[in-house]
Design a protein around this motif. Structure first.
Motif, short mmCIF file in Angstrom:
data_model
loop_
_atom_site.label_atom_id
_atom_site.label_comp_id
_atom_site.label_asym_id
_atom_site.label_seq_id
_atom_site.Cartn_x
_atom_site.Cartn_y
_atom_site.Cartn_z
N PHE A 29 0.84 -1.20 0.00
CA PHE A 29 0.00 0.00 0.00
C PHE A 29 0.87 1.25 0.00
O PHE A 29 1.81 1.37 0.79
N ILE A 30 0.57 2.19 -0.87
CA ILE A 30 1.29 3.47 -0.91
C ILE A 30 0.41 4.46 -0.15
O ILE A 30 -0.61 4.92 -0.65
N SER A 31 0.82 4.75 1.09
CA SER A 31 -0.09 5.35 2.06
C SER A 31 0.14 6.84 2.34
O SER A 31 1.27 7.32 2.37
N PRO A 32 -0.96 7.55 2.62
CA PRO A 32 -0.85 8.96 3.01
C PRO A 32 -0.57 9.16 4.49
O PRO A 32 -0.27 10.26 4.91
N CYS A 33 -0.70 8.11 5.32
CA CYS A 33 -0.64 8.35 6.77
C CYS A 33 -0.18 7.15 7.57
O CYS A 33 -0.31 6.01 7.14
N PRO A 34 0.37 7.40 8.79
CA PRO A 34 0.80 6.29 9.65
C PRO A 34 -0.36 5.51 10.25
O PRO A 34 -0.20 4.36 10.64
N ALA A 35 -1.56 6.11 10.32
CA ALA A 35 -2.69 5.39 10.90
C ALA A 35 -2.99 4.12 10.10
O ALA A 35 -3.37 3.10 10.65
N LYS A 36 -2.77 4.20 8.79
CA LYS A 36 -3.00 3.02 7.95
C LYS A 36 -1.95 1.94 8.23
O LYS A 36 -2.21 0.76 8.06
N VAL A 37 -0.76 2.36 8.65
CA VAL A 37 0.28 1.38 8.99
C VAL A 37 -0.19 0.55 10.17
O VAL A 37 -0.13 -0.69 10.17
N THR A 38 -0.71 1.24 11.19
CA THR A 38 -1.21 0.53 12.37
C THR A 38 -2.40 -0.35 12.01
O THR A 38 -2.52 -1.48 12.47
N ALA A 39 -3.30 0.20 11.17
CA ALA A 39 -4.50 -0.54 10.80
C ALA A 39 -4.13 -1.86 10.12
O ALA A 39 -4.84 -2.86 10.24
N VAL A 40 -2.99 -1.87 9.40
CA VAL A 40 -2.54 -3.07 8.73
C VAL A 40 -1.86 -4.03 9.71
O VAL A 40 -2.09 -5.23 9.70
N ARG A 41 -1.05 -3.47 10.59
CA ARG A 41 -0.30 -4.33 11.52
C ARG A 41 -1.17 -4.87 12.65
O ARG A 41 -0.89 -5.93 13.21
N SER A 42 -2.18 -4.12 13.02
CA SER A 42 -3.02 -4.54 14.13
C SER A 42 -4.48 -4.19 13.82
O SER A 42 -5.05 -3.27 14.36
N PRO A 43 -5.08 -4.97 12.88
CA PRO A 43 -6.44 -4.62 12.46
C PRO A 43 -7.45 -4.77 13.60
O PRO A 43 -7.35 -5.70 14.40
N LEU A 44 -8.39 -3.84 13.68
CA LEU A 44 -9.37 -3.88 14.77
C LEU A 44 -10.63 -4.63 14.38
O LEU A 44 -11.34 -5.13 15.23
N THR A 45 -10.92 -4.69 13.08
CA THR A 45 -12.21 -5.26 12.70
C THR A 45 -12.08 -6.54 11.87
O THR A 45 -13.08 -7.12 11.48
N ASN A 46 -10.85 -6.94 11.58
CA ASN A 46 -10.63 -8.19 10.87
C ASN A 46 -9.53 -8.98 11.57
O ASN A 46 -8.72 -8.40 12.29
N GLU A 47 -9.51 -10.29 11.37
CA GLU A 47 -8.48 -11.12 12.00
C GLU A 47 -7.10 -10.72 11.52
O GLU A 47 -6.17 -10.59 12.28
N LYS A 48 -6.97 -10.56 10.19
CA LYS A 48 -5.68 -10.13 9.67
C LYS A 48 -5.88 -9.25 8.45
O LYS A 48 -6.95 -9.28 7.83
N SER A 49 -4.83 -8.48 8.12
CA SER A 49 -4.91 -7.62 6.95
C SER A 49 -4.28 -8.32 5.76
O SER A 49 -3.33 -9.10 5.90
N GLU A 50 -4.84 -8.08 4.59
CA GLU A 50 -4.27 -8.66 3.36
C GLU A 50 -3.13 -7.79 2.82
O GLU A 50 -2.52 -8.13 1.82
N VAL A 51 -2.85 -6.68 3.47
CA VAL A 51 -1.76 -5.81 3.04
C VAL A 51 -0.47 -6.32 3.68
O VAL A 51 -0.41 -6.54 4.89
N ASP A 52 0.60 -6.52 2.87
CA ASP A 52 1.85 -7.05 3.41
C ASP A 52 2.81 -5.96 3.84
O ASP A 52 3.65 -6.17 4.71
N ALA A 53 2.73 -4.80 3.21
CA ALA A 53 3.65 -3.72 3.57
C ALA A 53 3.00 -2.38 3.26
O ALA A 53 2.14 -2.28 2.38
N VAL A 54 3.39 -1.36 4.03
CA VAL A 54 2.86 -0.02 3.80
C VAL A 54 4.05 0.92 3.60
O VAL A 54 4.93 1.02 4.46
N ILE A 55 4.10 1.56 2.44
CA ILE A 55 5.17 2.52 2.19
C ILE A 55 4.58 3.93 2.09
O ILE A 55 3.38 4.08 1.88
N ALA A 56 5.43 4.93 2.25
CA ALA A 56 4.94 6.31 2.33
C ALA A 56 4.89 6.98 0.96
O ALA A 56 5.81 6.83 0.15
N ILE A 57 3.82 7.73 0.73
CA ILE A 57 3.71 8.50 -0.51
C ILE A 57 4.95 9.38 -0.69
O ILE A 57 5.52 9.46 -1.77
#
Lengths: 142, 424
Positions: free
Chosen positions: B192-220
């Motif tokens: 994921f090419i992300s605008p924010c760090p909140a998405k990094v957390t959402a991927v590493r520690s999802p609150l509403t799903n068991e796991k995230s299908e995103v493997d890595a988050v890089i910064a725009i």
């Protein structure tokens, strides 16, 4: 049984500050771990009472007593008094003027909402003397 | 330990001067200065990135993956955020960017804006079928979800329980890649090419799903300088990759998600302080009759994320120009199979701000905190390391600070002591 008391002077000189007392109580209840549903009931009934005070009665005082059993709000003003309490309790009945209505208030839901969100409510009013509304909301300890 | 309290803001201790800029601006009062350095109280942090934005010493950093992460996988798919398109000057075709991502080393591209159009369509259906639960609160911004779960328990039931476009995009991209390459899931990197760090957390520690299908988050902001040279090459190419129109692209700025619902009764608030005001009013039932509440923690929406390059309002206007002659939408549910679009888990209220371990303990602590506040000077100067006198009083009753951390009380105390000594 220990309890905590909060006192607010609600003044009517600045309408934009109406709602600050209920907002402060809400914040405190949240920090105390009071159940979300109870916080909601207190916040809404107190807010409606506070607005009523500013709109109709030139302000007044609110005393809040918080204990493990319940939260009691005493809203006291020295305003014009309510001529017909039964009528005032009807949804949609309002004596608010046009100015107030144009701000989105005066829908006639003040007292009805206070009743709806409280477990016990008592209104004492005398024409020319003032109104005291006492609201009790049962605390639910988890 | 509850692992849902991780965050993606890091402190560079060497750069931190222990000033009060971040503690004063943090919307959840999650930062304290202790022993001359800022500390983030993890359970209070909602990953909004305000501290990164305001730190004059650049001591606050977002935690994201390096661009080299693509070398770890046999096959990689880039997922550009819709707001990414707003970073470029005179861009009249998104395909120039999508082609350039492939030249940069990604094997394929799947636009988050394409998934956003599917989410918009699903949301339209869901909102229409669940009118009893309105107003719905948007759930695309992870900071807003984190804020609601710690501060607005009464609003949890209003959250739209549909996965964010990034999550839908990731699953779609993975299924497509596995089908096309025959590779097992672990060889495919969804980036994921992300605008924010909140998405990094959402991927590493999802609150509403068991796991995230995103493997890595890089910064725009890391991808931006690297992609520019490739865009010169791709602007004259003809490969058509894009699958999104006006609705999908619009998700990158405030109002876009609500616009995609094709309804009139909505509001869209952006900037974390504004979001908090709306939530307070919503909680007190001062906002009635709306069907949808769009909330974005960053000013301007995702274009205002701390990992962006361009000024958010300039980016928003560039996106407006870009989408001008686009079809309303290109991705539709009728042409696609989408799986697992709803939340697997409900959000659970986390009363992290409670003063005590139970009501009576909290009551007693609240009384003490109120007393202490009376003694404090009320300057909210931040010199004690807490953002306000009230916050210091709360820290004291929680056992995390002392009254003499207040430099004003300490000064008075020293004056009294010297007076006493003089009298000896």
């Amino acid at each position: 049984m220990s309890s905590m008391k909060l006192h607010y002077d609600v003044d009517n000189t600045d309408f934009t500050r109406a709602g600050e007392a209920s907002s402060d109580t809400k914040k405190k209840l949240k920090l105390m771990g009071v159940s979300p549903e109870v916080v909601r009931k207190v916040a809404i009934s107190m807010y409606e009472g506070e607005i009523n005070m500013v709109i109709h009665a030139n302000g007044g005082t609110i005393d809040v007593t918080i204990s493990s059993d319940n939260i009691v709000l005493v809203l006291k003003d020295e305003g014009p008094g309510i001529a017909n309490i039964d009528k005032a309790m009807e949804a949609g009945y309002s004596t608010a003027n046009e100015n107030i209505r144009s701000l989105g208030f005066g829908a006639g839901m003040g007292l009805p909402n206070m009743k709806k969100y409280s477990d016990e409510m008592n209104v004492k009013s005398e024409i020319g003397v003032g109104t005291t509304v006492t609201i009790t909301i049962y605390n639910e300890l988890t | 330990m509850d692992n849902t309290f991780i965050n993606s803001v890091r402190l560079d201790s060497a750069l931190c001067k222990g000033c009060i800029n971040c503690i004063k601006r943090c919307p959840t009062q999650a930062i304290r200065v202790r022993n001359g350095k800022a500390h983030i109280v993890k359970r209070f942090c909602i990953d909004c990135g305000e501290c990164i934005r305001v730190c004059p010493h650049h001591a606050k950093k977002a935690d994201y993956d390096s661009i080299d992460v693509i070398e770890k996988f046999k096959y990689t798919v880039a997922l550009p955020a819709p707001s990414f398109y707003g970073q470029f000057n005179n861009l009249d075709d998104v395909n120039i960017i999508l082609r350039a991502l492939k030249l940069m080393g990604f094997d394929d591209v799947y636009e988050v804006s394409a998934a956003a159009e599917l989410v918009s369509e699903l949301s339209r259906q869901y909102v229409a079928e669940h009118q009893d639960k309105k107003p719905f609160i948007s759930t695309a911004c992870p900071s807003v979800i984190k804020l609601i779960r710690v501060r607005f328990p009464n609003l949890i039931d209003h959250l739209l329980p549909i996965n964010a476009p990034i999550d839908v995009a990731a699953l779609q991209a993975r299924e497509k890649a596995m089908k096309e390459t025959g590779l097992p899931s672990e060889d495919i990197g969804i980036v994921f090419i992300s605008p924010c760090p909140a998405k990094v957390t959402a991927v590493r520690s999802p609150l509403t799903n068991e796991k995230s299908e995103v493997d890595a988050v890089i910064a725009i902001k890391e991808v931006y300088p690297k992609i520019l040279p490739f865009m010169k090459e791709t602007q004259n190419q003809t490969e058509e990759i894009s699958h999104s129109g006006k609705i999908g692209i619009s998700w990158g700025a405030s109002g876009g998600e609500a616009g995609g619902l094709l309804i009139d009764d909505f509001l869209a608030a952006d900037g974390i302080e504004n979001v908090i005001k709306v939530l307070e009013d919503l909680e007190d039932q001062k906002i009635n009759q709306l069907e949808f509440i769009e909330l974005n923690a960053c000013s301007g929406g995702c274009v205002g994320g701390v990992l962006q390059v361009e000024n958010p309002y300039v980016a928003k206007s560039k996106m407006k120009a870009l989408r001008k002659y686009m079809p309303v939408a290109i991705s539709h549910l009728s042409d696609t199979t989408v799986n697992n679009v709803f939340w697997e888990k409900k959000i659970e209220y986390k009363p992290v701000f409670n003063l005590g371990y139970d009501f009576m303990d909290s009551l007693e602590k609240m009384e003490r905190a109120t007393e202490i506040v009376q003694r404090l000077p009320g300057l909210d100067c931040g010199s004690c390391g807490a953002p306000s006198c009230k916050a210091l009083a709360e820290d004291i009753v929680r056992g995390e600070a002392r009254e003499k951390d207040c430099i004003h009380l300490l000064r008075d105390y020293i004056h009294r002591m010297t007076d006493d000594l003089k009298g000896l």
